[in-house]
Write an enzyme that holds these catalytic residues in place. Sequence first.
Site, PDB file in Angstrom:
ATOM      1  N   TYR A  31       0.810  -1.222   0.000  1.00 40.47           N
ATOM      2  CA  TYR A  31       0.000   0.000   0.000  1.00 40.47           C
ATOM      3  C   TYR A  31       0.848   1.280   0.000  1.00 40.47           C
ATOM      4  O   TYR A  31       0.347   2.366  -0.257  1.00 40.47           O
ATOM      5  CB  TYR A  31      -0.987   0.043   1.190  1.00 40.47           C
ATOM      6  CG  TYR A  31      -1.922  -1.154   1.288  1.00 40.47           C
ATOM      7  CD1 TYR A  31      -2.089  -2.040   0.218  1.00 40.47           C
ATOM      8  CD2 TYR A  31      -2.648  -1.405   2.448  1.00 40.47           C
ATOM      9  CE1 TYR A  31      -2.928  -3.142   0.314  1.00 40.47           C
ATOM     10  CE2 TYR A  31      -3.495  -2.502   2.551  1.00 40.47           C
ATOM     11  CZ  TYR A  31      -3.623  -3.371   1.478  1.00 40.47           C
ATOM     12  OH  TYR A  31      -4.457  -4.456   1.579  1.00 40.47           O
ATOM     13  N   HIS A  72       0.759 -11.778   1.633  1.00 32.25           N
ATOM     14  CA  HIS A  72      -0.328 -11.055   0.958  1.00 32.25           C
ATOM     15  C   HIS A  72      -1.058 -11.917  -0.097  1.00 32.25           C
ATOM     16  O   HIS A  72      -2.278 -11.908  -0.163  1.00 32.25           O
ATOM     17  CB  HIS A  72       0.249  -9.792   0.302  1.00 32.25           C
ATOM     18  CG  HIS A  72      -0.738  -8.679   0.158  1.00 32.25           C
ATOM     19  ND1 HIS A  72      -0.398  -7.351   0.287  1.00 32.25           N
ATOM     20  CD2 HIS A  72      -2.065  -8.686  -0.107  1.00 32.25           C
ATOM     21  CE1 HIS A  72      -1.471  -6.608   0.096  1.00 32.25           C
ATOM     22  NE2 HIS A  72      -2.493  -7.393  -0.139  1.00 32.25           N
ATOM     23  N   ASN A  88     -19.167   3.660   9.787  1.00 26.37           N
ATOM     24  CA  ASN A  88     -18.734   2.259   9.717  1.00 26.37           C
ATOM     25  C   ASN A  88     -18.366   1.700  11.097  1.00 26.37           C
ATOM     26  O   ASN A  88     -18.266   0.487  11.268  1.00 26.37           O
ATOM     27  CB  ASN A  88     -17.543   2.117   8.752  1.00 26.37           C
ATOM     28  CG  ASN A  88     -17.908   2.461   7.312  1.00 26.37           C
ATOM     29  OD1 ASN A  88     -19.081   2.526   6.970  1.00 26.37           O
ATOM     30  ND2 ASN A  88     -16.906   2.702   6.480  1.00 26.37           N
ATOM     31  N   ARG A  91     -18.130   8.814   7.048  1.00 22.56           N
ATOM     32  CA  ARG A  91     -18.238   7.376   6.750  1.00 22.56           C
ATOM     33  C   ARG A  91     -17.390   6.534   7.704  1.00 22.56           C
ATOM     34  O   ARG A  91     -17.789   5.430   8.076  1.00 22.56           O
ATOM     35  CB  ARG A  91     -17.808   7.099   5.318  1.00 22.56           C
ATOM     36  CG  ARG A  91     -18.858   7.527   4.307  1.00 22.56           C
ATOM     37  CD  ARG A  91     -18.335   7.319   2.915  1.00 22.56           C
ATOM     38  NE  ARG A  91     -19.379   7.412   1.924  1.00 22.56           N
ATOM     39  CZ  ARG A  91     -19.145   7.325   0.615  1.00 22.56           C
ATOM     40  NH1 ARG A  91     -17.911   7.139   0.173  1.00 22.56           N
ATOM     41  NH2 ARG A  91     -20.142   7.409  -0.241  1.00 22.56           N
ATOM     42  N   LYS A 139       1.535  -6.753   5.678  1.00 25.58           N
ATOM     43  CA  LYS A 139       1.585  -7.948   4.816  1.00 25.58           C
ATOM     44  C   LYS A 139       2.857  -7.957   3.991  1.00 25.58           C
ATOM     45  O   LYS A 139       3.283  -6.911   3.500  1.00 25.58           O
ATOM     46  CB  LYS A 139       0.375  -7.975   3.868  1.00 25.58           C
ATOM     47  CG  LYS A 139      -0.943  -7.676   4.562  1.00 25.58           C
ATOM     48  CD  LYS A 139      -2.142  -7.811   3.641  1.00 25.58           C
ATOM     49  CE  LYS A 139      -3.387  -7.257   4.318  1.00 25.58           C
ATOM     50  NZ  LYS A 139      -3.586  -5.817   4.137  1.00 25.58           N
ATOM     51  N   LYS A 187     -12.631   0.556   4.533  1.00 28.25           N
ATOM     52  CA  LYS A 187     -11.771   1.712   4.258  1.00 28.25           C
ATOM     53  C   LYS A 187     -12.622   2.916   3.848  1.00 28.25           C
ATOM     54  O   LYS A 187     -13.625   2.774   3.126  1.00 28.25           O
ATOM     55  CB  LYS A 187     -10.805   1.346   3.136  1.00 28.25           C
ATOM     56  CG  LYS A 187     -10.032   2.513   2.547  1.00 28.25           C
ATOM     57  CD  LYS A 187     -10.583   2.914   1.180  1.00 28.25           C
ATOM     58  CE  LYS A 187      -9.941   4.162   0.639  1.00 28.25           C
ATOM     59  NZ  LYS A 187     -10.583   4.613  -0.624  1.00 28.25           N
ATOM     60  N   SER A 188     -12.243   4.083   4.318  1.00 32.67           N
ATOM     61  CA  SER A 188     -12.837   5.329   3.821  1.00 32.67           C
ATOM     62  C   SER A 188     -11.885   6.463   4.170  1.00 32.67           C
ATOM     63  O   SER A 188     -11.120   6.354   5.127  1.00 32.67           O
ATOM     64  CB  SER A 188     -14.210   5.570   4.472  1.00 32.67           C
ATOM     65  OG  SER A 188     -14.683   6.841   4.093  1.00 32.67           O
ATOM     66  N   VAL A 189     -11.941   7.537   3.400  1.00 32.68           N
ATOM     67  CA  VAL A 189     -11.162   8.727   3.782  1.00 32.68           C
ATOM     68  C   VAL A 189     -12.098   9.836   4.272  1.00 32.68           C
ATOM     69  O   VAL A 189     -11.647  10.926   4.610  1.00 32.68           O
ATOM     70  CB  VAL A 189     -10.304   9.266   2.604  1.00 32.68           C
ATOM     71  CG1 VAL A 189      -9.125   8.346   2.333  1.00 32.68           C
ATOM     72  CG2 VAL A 189     -11.125   9.469   1.345  1.00 32.68           C
TER      73      VAL A 189
END
Length: 276
Positions: A51, A109, A242, A238, A76, A232-234
């Site tokens: 990532y 991974h 979540n 949200r 990972k 995942k969110s930025v």
Amino acid sequence: MSNVPAIALNSGASIPQLGFGVFQIDPKDTAATVQTAFEIGYRHIDTAQMYGNEAEVGEAIARSGLPRDELFITTKCNNSNHGYDESQRALDESLSKLGLEFVDLYLIHWPLPGKDLYVQTWQGLEQAAKDGKARSIGVSNFKSHHLDRLAQETGTTPAVNQIELHPHLQQPEMRAYDQQHGIATEAWSPIGQGKGVIDDDRIGSIAQAHGKTPAQVTLRWHIQLGNIIFPKSVTESRIRENFDIFDFELTDQEMSTIGELDQGKRLGPDPDEFDR
Ligand code: NAD
């Protein structure tokens, strides 16, 4: 302090069932986003060498001032780092980027069957665990035949298997295999990457009945099935939404309605074919 349930792993450690995933979060936004997640109450972060944002996750950890034993950090082993020595060297690099002495969970991974190095890579992870650099070790995107081979050739069982899993790809056989072997199942892309799954009318009706959003209903379905998730969110609203999934419960009927939505449809690659 938090009402996130903990799941016991076969390593003796326990993992918060809900965490925060940072795949595709731009490194320049990662520290601030993870900091927001910590403020909301998340304590489990799922990152990866692939990532490219471990250093920024590390920055958020350092800034948070949270005690190490309250955090659960997963990374990972990248596809370019398969091999006994490589996987351990790569973890050293990750630890240095994260600013940590150990990770809570280190995963392979992808199995990359074409490279045929996942057994040696796994032995590297076992050594890393013995050295105290990973509290638990596991795999990601492994199918039952990859896991059978690990068991035959090394005799050890991964603590978790992190696989693509959401209402459109429910993976009943893989979940049953994990359960029979004492492997915890982690679900990646738990809300189907925010498209398709959460647009389904049947999930929409269940959401309406509970005064919740389709994303919350989908995440709650995972929790009740026993899956470990890290949406995942930025977007702060949200990230908060979540996390707010512990004040309602889906009925057996609602669980079966969602259970009928399986299409066996992958959003990501098939692990037997993915070799990069
Ligand atoms: P996800 O199912 O978590 O969906 C994330 C997307 O959904 C966001 O980008 C956003 O567009 C949308 N979204 C988020 N919250 C929402 C809400 N409340 N309402 C509406 N839309 C919303 O998908 P993901 O990011 O692919 O998976 C989550 C995590 O799983 C990743 O961050 C990563 O940590 C892990 N992952 C692992 C692998 C692997 O190979 N091991 C692969 C993919 C993802």
